[in-house]
Design an enzyme around this catalytic site. Structure first.
Site, mmCIF file in Angstrom:
data_model
loop_
_atom_site.group_PDB
_atom_site.id
_atom_site.type_symbol
_atom_site.label_atom_id
_atom_site.label_comp_id
_atom_site.label_asym_id
_atom_site.label_seq_id
_atom_site.Cartn_x
_atom_site.Cartn_y
_atom_site.Cartn_z
ATOM 1 N N ASN A 174 0.918 -1.283 -0.126
ATOM 2 C CA ASN A 174 -0.077 0.163 0.088
ATOM 3 C C ASN A 174 0.897 1.240 -0.076
ATOM 4 O O ASN A 174 1.468 1.606 1.121
ATOM 5 C CB ASN A 174 -0.872 -0.092 1.293
ATOM 6 C CG ASN A 174 -1.823 1.192 1.461
ATOM 7 O OD1 ASN A 174 -1.658 2.197 0.551
ATOM 8 N ND2 ASN A 174 -2.856 0.909 2.272
ATOM 9 N N ARG A 186 -2.511 -1.948 -3.447
ATOM 10 C CA ARG A 186 -3.633 -1.256 -3.618
ATOM 11 C C ARG A 186 -3.687 -0.008 -4.428
ATOM 12 O O ARG A 186 -2.557 0.667 -4.610
ATOM 13 C CB ARG A 186 -3.626 -0.528 -2.076
ATOM 14 C CG ARG A 186 -4.916 0.240 -1.962
ATOM 15 C CD ARG A 186 -4.845 1.125 -0.642
ATOM 16 N NE ARG A 186 -5.946 1.982 -0.657
ATOM 17 C CZ ARG A 186 -5.780 3.208 0.119
ATOM 18 N NH1 ARG A 186 -4.828 3.429 1.187
ATOM 19 N NH2 ARG A 186 -6.880 4.035 0.057
ATOM 20 N N HIS A 215 -12.397 3.590 -0.347
ATOM 21 C CA HIS A 215 -12.518 2.629 0.983
ATOM 22 C C HIS A 215 -13.224 1.565 0.450
ATOM 23 O O HIS A 215 -13.754 0.646 1.266
ATOM 24 C CB HIS A 215 -13.017 3.378 1.809
ATOM 25 C CG HIS A 215 -12.535 4.354 2.881
ATOM 26 N ND1 HIS A 215 -13.275 5.413 3.327
ATOM 27 C CD2 HIS A 215 -11.151 4.633 2.844
ATOM 28 C CE1 HIS A 215 -12.574 6.333 3.734
ATOM 29 N NE2 HIS A 215 -11.263 5.846 3.558
ATOM 30 N N HIS A 223 -17.282 3.687 7.448
ATOM 31 C CA HIS A 223 -15.864 3.585 7.837
ATOM 32 C C HIS A 223 -15.678 4.848 8.449
ATOM 33 O O HIS A 223 -15.541 5.870 7.564
ATOM 34 C CB HIS A 223 -15.204 3.387 6.424
ATOM 35 C CG HIS A 223 -13.726 3.580 6.432
ATOM 36 N ND1 HIS A 223 -13.031 2.180 6.170
ATOM 37 C CD2 HIS A 223 -12.882 4.509 6.539
ATOM 38 C CE1 HIS A 223 -11.541 2.537 6.515
ATOM 39 N NE2 HIS A 223 -11.402 3.968 6.550
ATOM 40 N N GLY A 276 -9.784 9.240 7.335
ATOM 41 C CA GLY A 276 -10.926 9.412 6.260
ATOM 42 C C GLY A 276 -12.146 8.856 6.558
ATOM 43 O O GLY A 276 -12.293 7.854 7.243
ATOM 44 N N ARG A 324 -10.930 16.908 6.085
ATOM 45 C CA ARG A 324 -11.688 17.175 4.858
ATOM 46 C C ARG A 324 -12.919 17.544 5.282
ATOM 47 O O ARG A 324 -13.637 17.001 6.161
ATOM 48 C CB ARG A 324 -11.489 16.046 4.211
ATOM 49 C CG ARG A 324 -10.414 15.727 3.302
ATOM 50 C CD ARG A 324 -10.367 14.333 2.455
ATOM 51 N NE ARG A 324 -9.534 13.309 3.057
ATOM 52 C CZ ARG A 324 -9.515 12.087 2.997
ATOM 53 N NH1 ARG A 324 -10.339 11.502 2.204
ATOM 54 N NH2 ARG A 324 -8.605 11.293 3.227
ATOM 55 N N ASP A 348 -7.553 14.547 15.797
ATOM 56 C CA ASP A 348 -7.610 13.222 16.477
ATOM 57 C C ASP A 348 -8.726 13.137 17.279
ATOM 58 O O ASP A 348 -8.981 13.992 18.211
ATOM 59 C CB ASP A 348 -6.326 13.037 17.225
ATOM 60 C CG ASP A 348 -6.309 11.668 17.588
ATOM 61 O OD1 ASP A 348 -7.254 11.065 18.177
ATOM 62 O OD2 ASP A 348 -5.277 10.866 17.360
ATOM 63 N N ARG A 357 -9.921 11.245 19.707
ATOM 64 C CA ARG A 357 -9.375 10.692 21.129
ATOM 65 C C ARG A 357 -9.356 12.270 21.730
ATOM 66 O O ARG A 357 -9.683 12.387 22.914
ATOM 67 C CB ARG A 357 -8.267 10.203 21.305
ATOM 68 C CG ARG A 357 -8.397 8.661 20.906
ATOM 69 C CD ARG A 357 -7.082 7.668 20.605
ATOM 70 N NE ARG A 357 -6.554 8.379 19.363
ATOM 71 C CZ ARG A 357 -5.707 7.773 18.838
ATOM 72 N NH1 ARG A 357 -5.209 6.553 19.025
ATOM 73 N NH2 ARG A 357 -5.134 8.069 17.512
ATOM 74 N N GLU A 371 -8.075 -3.822 5.388
ATOM 75 C CA GLU A 371 -8.062 -3.860 3.885
ATOM 76 C C GLU A 371 -7.207 -4.606 3.183
ATOM 77 O O GLU A 371 -7.321 -5.005 2.197
ATOM 78 C CB GLU A 371 -7.919 -2.347 3.320
ATOM 79 C CG GLU A 371 -8.976 -1.213 3.925
ATOM 80 C CD GLU A 371 -8.704 0.149 3.776
ATOM 81 O OE1 GLU A 371 -7.956 0.405 5.127
ATOM 82 O OE2 GLU A 371 -8.945 0.807 3.383
HETATM 83 P P1 AMP Z 1 -8.000 5.464 10.937
HETATM 84 O O1 AMP Z 1 -7.658 6.416 9.910
HETATM 85 O O2 AMP Z 1 -8.948 4.466 10.514
HETATM 86 O O3 AMP Z 1 -6.519 4.826 11.333
HETATM 87 O O4 AMP Z 1 -8.395 6.115 12.234
HETATM 88 C C1 AMP Z 1 -7.661 7.141 12.632
HETATM 89 C C2 AMP Z 1 -8.653 7.802 13.816
HETATM 90 O O5 AMP Z 1 -9.105 6.899 14.924
HETATM 91 C C3 AMP Z 1 -7.593 8.948 14.570
HETATM 92 O O6 AMP Z 1 -7.673 9.990 14.270
HETATM 93 C C4 AMP Z 1 -8.666 8.932 16.084
HETATM 94 O O7 AMP Z 1 -9.235 10.035 15.675
HETATM 95 C C5 AMP Z 1 -9.429 7.761 15.870
HETATM 96 N N1 AMP Z 1 -9.513 6.826 16.996
HETATM 97 C C6 AMP Z 1 -8.628 6.029 17.289
HETATM 98 N N2 AMP Z 1 -8.718 5.349 18.593
HETATM 99 C C7 AMP Z 1 -9.831 6.079 19.067
HETATM 100 C C8 AMP Z 1 -10.303 5.735 20.237
HETATM 101 N N3 AMP Z 1 -10.096 5.085 21.364
HETATM 102 N N4 AMP Z 1 -11.582 6.854 20.570
HETATM 103 C C9 AMP Z 1 -11.917 7.658 19.592
HETATM 104 N N5 AMP Z 1 -11.095 7.867 18.416
HETATM 105 C C10 AMP Z 1 -10.057 6.911 18.207
#
Ligand code: AMP
Length: 385
Positions: free
Chosen positions: A7, A85, A174, A202, A206, A235, A274, A276, A371
């Site tokens: 990827n 990918r 996705h 998803h 993104g 975005r 983020d 979190r 993926e």
């Molecule tokens: P991904 O693009 O699928 O890797 O998702 C990334 C995003 O998942 C991060 O930017 C976080 O905002 C979110 N994330 C990961 N763990 C948590 C959690 N425990 N609680 C809330 N959001 C989370």
């Protein structure tokens, strides 16, 4: 007999090796900050982990360094195929394909539709074709799963010539993730995928939603580019095109592109992307951002439910969907009139499987996406066909 999955992102590379496409990968590797002064390489084998800083000018050099580590650890001995990918297959690919000169030229032709992604995907393909000339190489497209959308769902209401001459339409992205979780959902529901209807969410940095009828994508929130639809990390998602016309009076095209792709979404609303961090803040801005994200998700749930009267389940996946108890709770709140009722206890304690109340008409599932496993499976199926 193993399958290597590659990827390639704009400044990063991820690889996984599967000795069995139905079991977790035996090797996970990532290389970040390609082209910067120092790149960060990490590789996990079953018995050991390698983390190091390297100098790496481009994707070719990155793959060379990866493969030298993999060779030293005997991880490349039985690779029978490489799955890549590829982000944009345009209208040309609705299935994975074995890569040859013709496929490469079609991926090149689609560069205007994905100028940030397809060139990087091609670099990974060209590098591995030189390094492994006798190994089968397969392209798996993010857009392919959505090629089943009906015309009325994928066309934009602009003059026909835009579609006919420039292929301006909804493609969706996705695809490997939506396809992977839809098959997992059918397995959990103990139904054939061809009789299963789902809304897959998803929700990661993104984010996209897909309406899946009898196993096939019939509508999806991302459009000609991954900018449309849900509110994402950086975005904007859906926006009145009139806003863009207005802003173009005072912003250059490049500046607006950067603002909409890199400075909007959660980052634009509360200076953080983020979820979190946003959940842990108790500010008006973070609360408003969460309400906006959830409001947008619920708009899509309503719109897709209207197209799926036989809806079996809503599926949460990706970083936020798999991990955020709060976002799942809020996305399903006040939907009892639609037969969607989340159980808070199950939601708080489940990282895989059902989280609805026992009498909820529609099931609610948490399914971690994979993926790379989907790409490995499709590669495996194609070379064995
Ligand atoms: P991904 O693009 O699928 O890797 O998702 C990334 C995003 O998942 C991060 O930017 C976080 O905002 C979110 N994330 C990961 N763990 C948590 C959690 N425990 N609680 C809330 N959001 C989370």
């Amino acid at each position: 007999m193993s399958i290597l999955v590659i990827n390639s992102g704009s400044s990063s590379l991820k690889i996984k090796i599967f000795s069995d496409v139905n079991k977790p990968a035996i090797v996970h590797g990532s290389l970040e900050k390609i082209g910067e002064e120092q790149s960060v390489l990490s590789c996990q084998f079953s018995q050991k982990t390698i983390n190091k800083k390297i100098t790496c000018a481009d994707h070719y050099e990155g793959l060379e360094q990866f493969f030298s580590i993999l060779k030293q650890n005997d991880a490349l001995l039985d690779i029978i195929a490489i799955g890549h990918r590829v982000v944009h297959g345009g209208e040309d690919f609705s299935q994975p394909v074995k890569i040859d000169d013709n496929v490469i030229s079609v991926i090149e032709k689609n560069i205007p539709l994905a100028p940030l992604h397809n060139p990087e995907n091609l670099k990974g393909i060209q590098a591995t074709m030189q390094m492994f000339p006798s190994v089968a190489q397969v392209a798996v497209f993010d857009t392919a799963f959505h090629q089943t959308m009906p015309e009325y769902a994928y066309r934009y209401a602009v003059p026909n010539s835009f579609y006919e001459q420039q292929k301006i339409r909804r493609y969706g992205f996705h695809g490997s993730s939506h396809q992977y979780v839809s098959k997992e959902a059918a397995r959990i529901l103990q139904k054939p995928i061809a009789q299963t209807s789902l809304i897959t969410l998803h929700l990661g940095n993104g984010a996209s939603a897909t309406a899946i009828k009898n196993g096939k994508s019939i509508d999806t929130s991302m459009g000609m580019t991954p900018l449309e639809g849900l509110i994402m990390g950086t975005r904007c998602g859906d926006i009145d095109p009139g806003v863009l016309l207005f802003l173009l009076q005072t912003h250059t095209h490049d500046k607006l592109d950067k603002i909409l792709n890199k400075k909007s979404g959660l980052l634009g609303l509360c200076q953080r992307n983020d979820m979190r961090d946003i959940e842990s803040q108790d500010t008006r801005e973070s609360q408003r951002a969460i309400k906006m994200v959830v409001h947008r998700v619920q708009k899509y749930i309503g719109s897709y439910y209207a197209q799926l009267p036989e809806l079996d389940a809503i599926v949460f996946t990706a970083g936020i969907g798999e991990n955020s108890i709060l976002i799942r709770e809020l996305c399903c709140a006040n939907l009892a009139h639609l037969g969607i009722e989340l159980c808070s206890d199950k939601n708080g304690n489940t990282s895989y499987g059902e989280i609805q109340k026992s009498h909820s008409k529609v099931k609610i599932l948490v399914i971690p996406t994979n993926e790379e496993m989907e790409i490995a499976r499709q590669t495996h199926n194609l070379i064995n066909a």
